[in-house]
Design an enzyme around this catalytic site. Structure first.
Site, mmCIF file in Angstrom:
data_model
loop_
_atom_site.group_PDB
_atom_site.id
_atom_site.type_symbol
_atom_site.label_atom_id
_atom_site.label_comp_id
_atom_site.label_asym_id
_atom_site.label_seq_id
_atom_site.Cartn_x
_atom_site.Cartn_y
_atom_site.Cartn_z
ATOM 1 N N HIS A 67 100.855 77.791 37.118
ATOM 2 C CA HIS A 67 99.689 77.109 36.545
ATOM 3 C C HIS A 67 98.404 77.528 37.263
ATOM 4 O O HIS A 67 97.406 77.888 36.630
ATOM 5 C CB HIS A 67 99.889 75.591 36.659
ATOM 6 C CG HIS A 67 98.746 74.785 36.153
ATOM 7 N ND1 HIS A 67 98.747 74.187 34.918
ATOM 8 C CD2 HIS A 67 97.546 74.460 36.719
ATOM 9 C CE1 HIS A 67 97.610 73.549 34.749
ATOM 10 N NE2 HIS A 67 96.858 73.687 35.833
ATOM 11 N N GLU A 68 98.448 77.507 38.593
ATOM 12 C CA GLU A 68 97.252 77.868 39.364
ATOM 13 C C GLU A 68 96.933 79.357 39.219
ATOM 14 O O GLU A 68 95.767 79.744 39.223
ATOM 15 C CB GLU A 68 97.423 77.486 40.829
ATOM 16 C CG GLU A 68 97.632 75.995 41.077
ATOM 17 C CD GLU A 68 96.594 75.099 40.426
ATOM 18 O OE1 GLU A 68 95.415 75.498 40.328
ATOM 19 O OE2 GLU A 68 96.952 73.989 40.008
ATOM 20 N N HIS A 71 94.778 79.890 36.180
ATOM 21 C CA HIS A 71 93.362 79.678 36.494
ATOM 22 C C HIS A 71 92.793 80.905 37.209
ATOM 23 O O HIS A 71 91.717 81.393 36.880
ATOM 24 C CB HIS A 71 93.182 78.455 37.411
ATOM 25 C CG HIS A 71 93.416 77.136 36.774
ATOM 26 N ND1 HIS A 71 92.670 76.656 35.728
ATOM 27 C CD2 HIS A 71 94.329 76.155 37.057
ATOM 28 C CE1 HIS A 71 93.087 75.453 35.393
ATOM 29 N NE2 HIS A 71 94.109 75.120 36.184
#
Length: 157
Positions: A67-68, A71
Site C-alpha cells: 500500500h505504501e 503511494h
C-alpha cells in the site's frame, strides 16, 4: 524483525510487484498508533507500525508495505498518489494491496468514553449536558434565566 530486514523486504516487494527499485528508507515508527504505515512526501521514506507485525503477522505487514509503495511510486512518477485518485486505486488492485489495514485489537480496547457534565435549571427543570464544567455563578438557563445546578458527571470510569 530488524530494520535491515524490513528494508530488504521492502526492496524485494518493490522489485517483485512493481518492477521498480525502492531507493529510500523503510523504518519502524513506534509512535504510530492507529495506522499501519505512512509514506512521507518530503523524504520519500516509509514508516511502518511494528504492532501490525506482532498482532497480525507477516502477511498483513506485506500488504501495508504494498500500500505504501503504491503511494511512493505514484508520487515519484507525478501521478495521483492520494487515496481518492483513480490511478492509486487501480495500482492497489493490480498489486493486490489492501486499501485499508485491519484495525489493531489494542487500539479498539483503549477507546475511552468521553466524560460529560450534566446541569439542571432550578427554575424550569431543563437539563443541559456539556463537555466541560461551567461556572454556575456566571451562567444561567437559556430558557428561563434561572440558576443552574450541577447534577453529575456522565461516562466516568
Amino acid at each position: 524483525m530488524k530494520e535491515s530486514e524490513l528494508q530488504q523486504l521492502t526492496e524485494h516487494i518493490s522489485e517483485q510487484f512493481f518492477g521498480k527499485t525502492f531507493r529510500h528508507q523503510a523504518v519502524f515508527n513506534d509512535r504510530l498508533k492507529t495506522t499501519g504505515g505512512r509514506y512521507l512526501l518530503g523524504t520519500h521514506n516509509i514508516e511502518l507500525n511494528r504492532r501490525y507485525l506482532e498482532e497480525h503477522g507477516r502477511e498483513e505487514l506485506i500488504g501495508i508495505i504494498k500500500h505504501e509503495l503504491c503511494h511512493y511510486h505514484l508520487h515519484l512518477e507525478g501521478k495521483g498518489y492520494q487515496h481518492r485518485d483513480r490511478s492509486f486505486k487501480d495500482l492497489l488492485q493490480q498489486v493486490g494491496a489492501p486499501r485499508f489495514c485491519t484495525p489493531l485489537k489494542t487500539v479498539q480496547n483503549k477507546r475511552r468514553v468521553q466524560k460529560r457534565q450534566e446541569y439542571v435549571c432550578t427554575g424550569c427543570g431543563q437539563y443541559f449536558i456539556r463537555k466541560r464544567r461551567i461556572d454556575t455563578s456566571r451562567y444561567v438557563c437559556g430558557v428561563c434565566k434561572g440558576k443552574l445546578k450541577w447534577q453529575r458527571t456522565i461516562g466516568s470510569d
